[in-house]
Design a protein around this motif. Sequence first.
Motif, PDB file in Angstrom:
ATOM      1  N   VAL A  35      -6.907   6.486 -30.928  1.00 24.96           N
ATOM      2  CA  VAL A  35      -8.118   5.661 -30.927  1.00 24.96           C
ATOM      3  C   VAL A  35      -8.139   4.796 -29.673  1.00 24.96           C
ATOM      4  CG1 VAL A  35      -8.111   5.591 -33.456  1.00 24.96           C
ATOM      5  CG2 VAL A  35      -7.083   3.707 -32.187  1.00 24.96           C
ATOM      6  N   PRO A  36      -9.344   4.392 -29.236  1.00 21.25           N
ATOM      7  CA  PRO A  36      -9.409   3.528 -28.040  1.00 21.25           C
ATOM      8  C   PRO A  36      -8.845   2.124 -28.265  1.00 21.25           C
ATOM      9  CG  PRO A  36     -11.532   4.594 -28.462  1.00 21.25           C
ATOM     10  CD  PRO A  36     -10.676   4.844 -29.671  1.00 21.25           C
ATOM     11  N   GLY A  37      -8.906   1.637 -29.500  1.00 13.43           N
ATOM     12  CA  GLY A  37      -8.371   0.283 -29.687  1.00 13.43           C
ATOM     13  C   GLY A  37      -8.280  -0.132 -31.143  1.00 13.43           C
ATOM     14  N   PHE A  39      -8.728  -2.499 -34.228  1.00  9.69           N
ATOM     15  CA  PHE A  39      -9.732  -3.490 -34.666  1.00  9.69           C
ATOM     16  C   PHE A  39     -11.118  -3.320 -34.030  1.00  9.69           C
ATOM     17  CE2 PHE A  39      -5.744  -5.808 -35.658  1.00  9.69           C
ATOM     18  CZ  PHE A  39      -5.970  -6.149 -36.978  1.00  9.69           C
ATOM     19  N   THR A  40     -11.321  -2.272 -33.211  1.00  9.20           N
ATOM     20  CA  THR A  40     -12.688  -2.092 -32.682  1.00  9.20           C
ATOM     21  C   THR A  40     -13.559  -1.549 -33.824  1.00  9.20           C
ATOM     22  OG1 THR A  40     -12.362   0.181 -31.969  1.00  9.20           O
ATOM     23  CG2 THR A  40     -11.803  -1.538 -30.371  1.00  9.20           C
ATOM     24  N   PRO A  41     -14.872  -1.746 -33.748  1.00 10.54           N
ATOM     25  CA  PRO A  41     -15.708  -1.386 -34.898  1.00 10.54           C
ATOM     26  C   PRO A  41     -15.598   0.078 -35.341  1.00 10.54           C
ATOM     27  CG  PRO A  41     -16.941  -2.758 -33.351  1.00 10.54           C
ATOM     28  CD  PRO A  41     -15.625  -2.450 -32.697  1.00 10.54           C
ATOM     29  N   GLY A  42     -15.701   1.003 -34.394  1.00  9.76           N
ATOM     30  CA  GLY A  42     -15.664   2.419 -34.779  1.00  9.76           C
ATOM     31  C   GLY A  42     -14.302   2.830 -35.323  1.00  9.76           C
ATOM     32  N   CYS A  43     -13.261   2.267 -34.744  1.00  8.15           N
ATOM     33  CA  CYS A  43     -11.903   2.625 -35.177  1.00  8.15           C
ATOM     34  C   CYS A  43     -11.593   2.014 -36.542  1.00  8.15           C
ATOM     35  CB  CYS A  43     -10.884   2.154 -34.133  1.00  8.15           C
ATOM     36  SG  CYS A  43     -11.243   2.753 -32.468  1.00  8.15           S
ATOM     37  N   SER A  44     -12.112   0.821 -36.792  1.00  7.89           N
ATOM     38  CA  SER A  44     -11.819   0.089 -38.030  1.00  7.89           C
ATOM     39  C   SER A  44     -12.725   0.462 -39.193  1.00  7.89           C
ATOM     40  CB  SER A  44     -11.986  -1.421 -37.808  1.00  7.89           C
ATOM     41  OG  SER A  44     -10.769  -1.984 -37.408  1.00  7.89           O
ATOM     42  N   ASP A 109     -10.618   4.939 -18.888  1.00  8.92           N
ATOM     43  CA  ASP A 109     -10.663   3.577 -18.334  1.00  8.92           C
ATOM     44  C   ASP A 109     -11.720   2.752 -19.069  1.00  8.92           C
ATOM     45  OD1 ASP A 109     -10.594   1.253 -16.938  1.00  8.92           O
ATOM     46  OD2 ASP A 109     -10.897   2.155 -14.966  1.00  8.92           O
ATOM     47  N   LEU A 110     -11.246   1.897 -19.948  1.00  9.24           N
ATOM     48  CA  LEU A 110     -12.157   1.016 -20.701  1.00  9.24           C
ATOM     49  C   LEU A 110     -11.972  -0.435 -20.247  1.00  9.24           C
ATOM     50  CD1 LEU A 110     -11.946   2.625 -24.261  1.00  9.24           C
ATOM     51  CD2 LEU A 110     -13.919   2.595 -22.737  1.00  9.24           C
ATOM     52  N   SER A 111     -11.584  -0.606 -18.977  1.00  9.55           N
ATOM     53  CA  SER A 111     -11.333  -1.961 -18.444  1.00  9.55           C
ATOM     54  C   SER A 111     -12.533  -2.879 -18.665  1.00  9.55           C
ATOM     55  CB  SER A 111     -11.027  -1.907 -16.949  1.00  9.55           C
ATOM     56  OG  SER A 111      -9.928  -1.084 -16.727  1.00  9.55           O
ATOM     57  N   ALA A 112     -13.713  -2.343 -18.470  1.00 10.94           N
ATOM     58  CA  ALA A 112     -14.903  -3.193 -18.540  1.00 10.94           C
ATOM     59  C   ALA A 112     -15.155  -3.722 -19.956  1.00 10.94           C
ATOM     60  CB  ALA A 112     -16.118  -2.415 -18.048  1.00 10.94           C
ATOM     61  N   VAL A 113     -14.721  -2.967 -20.968  1.00 11.29           N
ATOM     62  CA  VAL A 113     -14.989  -3.415 -22.348  1.00 11.29           C
ATOM     63  C   VAL A 113     -13.747  -3.884 -23.105  1.00 11.29           C
ATOM     64  CG1 VAL A 113     -17.205  -2.397 -23.046  1.00 11.29           C
ATOM     65  CG2 VAL A 113     -15.212  -0.936 -22.889  1.00 11.29           C
ATOM     66  N   LEU A 114     -12.610  -3.231 -22.868  1.00 14.17           N
ATOM     67  CA  LEU A 114     -11.403  -3.600 -23.620  1.00 14.17           C
ATOM     68  C   LEU A 114     -10.276  -4.099 -22.712  1.00 14.17           C
ATOM     69  CD1 LEU A 114     -11.312  -0.690 -26.265  1.00 14.17           C
ATOM     70  CD2 LEU A 114     -12.291  -2.959 -26.527  1.00 14.17           C
ATOM     71  N   GLY A 115     -10.541  -4.166 -21.411  1.00 10.85           N
ATOM     72  CA  GLY A 115      -9.596  -4.812 -20.507  1.00 10.85           C
ATOM     73  C   GLY A 115      -8.561  -3.924 -19.857  1.00 10.85           C
ATOM     74  N   LYS A 120      -8.391   8.203 -25.105  1.00  2.07           N
ATOM     75  CA  LYS A 120      -9.597   8.825 -25.671  1.00  2.07           C
ATOM     76  C   LYS A 120      -9.391   9.029 -27.172  1.00  2.07           C
ATOM     77  CE  LYS A 120     -10.853  11.469 -21.616  1.00  2.07           C
ATOM     78  NZ  LYS A 120     -10.899  12.787 -20.992  1.00  2.07           N
ATOM     79  N   ARG A 121     -10.467   9.036 -27.879  1.00  2.00           N
ATOM     80  CA  ARG A 121     -10.364   9.305 -29.311  1.00  2.00           C
ATOM     81  C   ARG A 121     -10.095  10.805 -29.501  1.00  2.00           C
ATOM     82  NH1 ARG A 121     -12.147   5.802 -32.909  1.00  2.00           N
ATOM     83  NH2 ARG A 121     -13.869   4.915 -31.727  1.00  2.00           N
ATOM     84  N   PHE A 122      -9.063  11.115 -30.248  1.00  2.00           N
ATOM     85  CA  PHE A 122      -8.698  12.522 -30.446  1.00  2.00           C
ATOM     86  C   PHE A 122      -7.983  12.692 -31.780  1.00  2.00           C
ATOM     87  CE2 PHE A 122      -4.061  12.731 -30.205  1.00  2.00           C
ATOM     88  CZ  PHE A 122      -3.731  11.492 -29.665  1.00  2.00           C
ATOM     89  N   GLY A 140     -15.199  10.581 -25.163  1.00  2.00           N
ATOM     90  CA  GLY A 140     -14.009   9.727 -25.195  1.00  2.00           C
ATOM     91  C   GLY A 140     -13.964   8.730 -26.334  1.00  2.00           C
ATOM     92  N   THR A 141     -15.124   8.309 -26.823  1.00  2.00           N
ATOM     93  CA  THR A 141     -15.113   7.252 -27.858  1.00  2.00           C
ATOM     94  C   THR A 141     -15.919   7.604 -29.105  1.00  2.00           C
ATOM     95  OG1 THR A 141     -17.033   6.163 -26.879  1.00  2.00           O
ATOM     96  CG2 THR A 141     -14.865   5.404 -26.145  1.00  2.00           C
ATOM     97  N   GLY A 142     -16.688   8.663 -29.069  1.00  2.00           N
ATOM     98  CA  GLY A 142     -17.558   9.024 -30.202  1.00  2.00           C
ATOM     99  C   GLY A 142     -16.761   9.316 -31.464  1.00  2.00           C
TER     100      GLY A 142
HETATM  101  C1  BEZ Z   1     -15.266   1.248 -31.066  1.00  2.41           C
HETATM  102  O1  BEZ Z   1     -16.069   0.599 -31.712  1.00  2.41           O
HETATM  103  O2  BEZ Z   1     -14.535   2.070 -31.609  1.00  2.41           O
HETATM  104  C2  BEZ Z   1     -15.156   1.048 -29.595  1.00  2.41           C
HETATM  105  C3  BEZ Z   1     -15.701  -0.085 -29.003  1.00  2.41           C
HETATM  106  C4  BEZ Z   1     -15.589  -0.260 -27.630  1.00  2.41           C
HETATM  107  C5  BEZ Z   1     -14.927   0.676 -26.862  1.00  2.41           C
HETATM  108  C6  BEZ Z   1     -14.384   1.786 -27.452  1.00  2.41           C
HETATM  109  C7  BEZ Z   1     -14.482   1.972 -28.816  1.00  2.41           C
END
Ligand code: BEZ
Length: 152
Positions: A35-37, A39-44, A109-115, A120-122, A140-142
Amino acid sequence: VGNEVPNVDVFEGAPDKKVNLREATQSGKFVIFGVPGAFTPGCSKTHLPGYVKMADTLKGKGVSEIFCLSVNDPFVMAAWGENQEATGKVRMMADTCGEFTKAAGLELDLSAVLGSVRCKRFSMLVEDGKVSKMLVEPDGTGLTCSLAENLF
Ligand code: BEZ
């Protein structure tokens, strides 16, 4: 697909709790999803909960263990697992420096959003140490091919 799992240590719960994913997946069937991160919304809300819900079903299909991996520190991954009631169902792996991610060619590279550069999501099915199925989100994040229900 067909390659061995990268011979890289990741961390479970604390910086001194190393898990070598090649060794850990050597014998039997395993799932690794990334997962990209934490506690991010899509991952959580979607990705991790799907694997927690389907853990018993996947284990019923012969999967010994399910690993969730993210470029985050091990304390964050452990806290996220507790928050998601993943204990005993999904093991929370910190790819702290992104070494597994780099070795698998999954950097994003998600520097702009997650630093920072993240994973990638896989999802990956591993059989006796070799990747037998690999599903990487095209953008990468869908939240499509890598969801738990799409693995089998
Ligand atoms: C997410 O909600 O999973 C997400 C948010 C920002 C960057 C990547 C993923």
